[in-house]
Design an enzyme around this catalytic site. Sequence first.
Site, PDB file in Angstrom:
ATOM      1  N   ASP A  79       0.843  -1.195   0.000  1.00  0.00           N
ATOM      2  CA  ASP A  79       0.000   0.000   0.000  1.00  0.00           C
ATOM      3  C   ASP A  79       0.885   1.253   0.000  1.00  0.00           C
ATOM      4  O   ASP A  79       2.036   1.205   0.431  1.00  0.00           O
ATOM      5  CB  ASP A  79      -0.920   0.044   1.226  1.00  0.00           C
ATOM      6  CG  ASP A  79      -2.142   0.930   0.985  1.00  0.00           C
ATOM      7  OD1 ASP A  79      -3.249   0.386   0.791  1.00  0.00           O
ATOM      8  OD2 ASP A  79      -1.995   2.174   0.957  1.00  0.00           O
ATOM      9  N   ASP A  95       4.009   2.587  -4.097  1.00  0.00           N
ATOM     10  CA  ASP A  95       3.032   2.616  -5.182  1.00  0.00           C
ATOM     11  C   ASP A  95       3.169   1.330  -5.986  1.00  0.00           C
ATOM     12  O   ASP A  95       4.227   1.067  -6.568  1.00  0.00           O
ATOM     13  CB  ASP A  95       3.330   3.843  -6.057  1.00  0.00           C
ATOM     14  CG  ASP A  95       2.332   4.008  -7.176  1.00  0.00           C
ATOM     15  OD1 ASP A  95       1.578   3.054  -7.474  1.00  0.00           O
ATOM     16  OD2 ASP A  95       2.304   5.108  -7.763  1.00  0.00           O
ATOM     17  N   LYS A 159     -11.681  -4.420  -6.902  1.00  0.00           N
ATOM     18  CA  LYS A 159     -12.677  -3.360  -6.798  1.00  0.00           C
ATOM     19  C   LYS A 159     -12.775  -2.652  -8.141  1.00  0.00           C
ATOM     20  O   LYS A 159     -11.773  -2.462  -8.839  1.00  0.00           O
ATOM     21  CB  LYS A 159     -12.226  -2.363  -5.734  1.00  0.00           C
ATOM     22  CG  LYS A 159     -13.260  -1.301  -5.377  1.00  0.00           C
ATOM     23  CD  LYS A 159     -12.619  -0.101  -4.732  1.00  0.00           C
ATOM     24  CE  LYS A 159     -12.206  -0.227  -3.298  1.00  0.00           C
ATOM     25  NZ  LYS A 159     -13.308  -0.373  -2.350  1.00  0.00           N
TER      26      LYS A 159
HETATM   27  C1  LIG Z   1     -10.226   0.865   0.516  1.00  0.00           C
HETATM   28  S1  LIG Z   1      -8.547   0.899   0.989  1.00  0.00           S
HETATM   29  C2  LIG Z   1      -8.162  -0.805   1.158  1.00  0.00           C
HETATM   30  C3  LIG Z   1      -8.735  -1.456   2.396  1.00  0.00           C
HETATM   31  C4  LIG Z   1      -8.123  -2.826   2.654  1.00  0.00           C
HETATM   32  N1  LIG Z   1      -8.600  -3.812   1.680  1.00  0.00           N
HETATM   33  C5  LIG Z   1      -8.425  -3.371   4.024  1.00  0.00           C
HETATM   34  O1  LIG Z   1      -9.108  -4.380   4.114  1.00  0.00           O
HETATM   35  O2  LIG Z   1      -7.959  -2.814   5.012  1.00  0.00           O
HETATM   36  C6  LIG Z   1      -7.751   1.337  -0.504  1.00  0.00           C
HETATM   37  C7  LIG Z   1      -6.252   1.452  -0.415  1.00  0.00           C
HETATM   38  O3  LIG Z   1      -5.686   1.526  -1.735  1.00  0.00           O
HETATM   39  C8  LIG Z   1      -4.441   2.175  -1.595  1.00  0.00           C
HETATM   40  N2  LIG Z   1      -3.881   2.549  -2.890  1.00  0.00           N
HETATM   41  C9  LIG Z   1      -4.385   3.432  -3.791  1.00  0.00           C
HETATM   42  N3  LIG Z   1      -3.553   3.540  -4.858  1.00  0.00           N
HETATM   43  C10 LIG Z   1      -2.514   2.693  -4.642  1.00  0.00           C
HETATM   44  C11 LIG Z   1      -1.327   2.366  -5.375  1.00  0.00           C
HETATM   45  N4  LIG Z   1      -1.064   2.939  -6.541  1.00  0.00           N
HETATM   46  N5  LIG Z   1      -0.469   1.469  -4.844  1.00  0.00           N
HETATM   47  C12 LIG Z   1      -0.729   0.892  -3.641  1.00  0.00           C
HETATM   48  N6  LIG Z   1      -1.833   1.167  -2.897  1.00  0.00           N
HETATM   49  C13 LIG Z   1      -2.720   2.050  -3.379  1.00  0.00           C
HETATM   50  C14 LIG Z   1      -4.793   3.363  -0.702  1.00  0.00           C
HETATM   51  O4  LIG Z   1      -3.640   3.905  -0.106  1.00  0.00           O
HETATM   52  C15 LIG Z   1      -5.763   2.724   0.300  1.00  0.00           C
HETATM   53  O5  LIG Z   1      -5.126   2.385   1.506  1.00  0.00           O
END
Ligand SMILES: C[S@@+](CC[C@H](N)C(=O)[O-])C[C@H]1O[C@@H](n2cnc3c(N)ncnc32)[C@H](O)[C@@H]1O
Length: 203
Positions: A79, A95, A159
């Site tokens: 993440d 990322d 998602k």
């Molecule tokens: C809805 S949350 C995920 C919740 C997680 N499934 C849980 O059960 O705790 C979405 C996550 O996607 C991450 N995210 C968004 N773009 C990203 C990227 N390019 N690389 C890694 N993580 C990313 C965000 O930082 C965020 O923490």
Amino acid sequence: MKKNKISKNWINKQRRDIYVRKSKIEGYRSRAVYKLEEINNKFKFLKNGLSVVDLGAAPGSWSQFMSKNYKNMKILAIDLKKIDKIDNIFQLKGDFTEKDNQKKIKEYFNDKVDLVVSDMAANTSGNKNLDSIVTGELCLQALEFTKNIIKKDGQFVSKLFMGTTFNEIVKYSKEIFEEINIFKPPASRKDSKENFLVCKKLR
Ligand SMILES: C[S@@+](CC[C@H](N)C(=O)[O-])C[C@H]1O[C@@H](n2cnc3c(N)ncnc32)[C@H](O)[C@@H]1O
């Protein structure tokens, strides 16, 4: 609507939400865990011994759920945000779209993986159309990465928001996988455009 009114509404919604209450009782970091549980109850993709990449894993409830309920899973969680330690999970902060991080993921498994799950979402901008486009782009990038890293009978769960890019993403996933399903688990909020794409068997 003013910003402090939006956050008050959000707090009230959280207090009333049965999934939030249940996650606190069961020790999960997010109500998102019940989306994974419900998707899996329907499509049965989680099993003991799988190698799994959890994209966009923070705060970590999906990884918590997998490590708690399945034996000998090899899980890597990545993440942008720091994920507090979870036993038996290899964690990366960064990322996922960066080549360097994709290389680290491949090196960690040193083999093809069984399952890639992605709950990645862009930071909400307040504009639902824009959010669905940006999150759709993350789903496309996850698909692109997954097709090179999973086994022939591997699976991909991601998602995906209803919106202008939805059909294009579903079409692309059909070029990569033999079986595609779209599912909105009951734990996904009714007023959200969120859905999940569940793909099986590489073409
Ligand atoms: C809805 S949350 C995920 C919740 C997680 N499934 C849980 O059960 O705790 C979405 C996550 O996607 C991450 N995210 C968004 N773009 C990203 C990227 N390019 N690389 C890694 N993580 C990313 C965000 O930082 C965020 O923490």
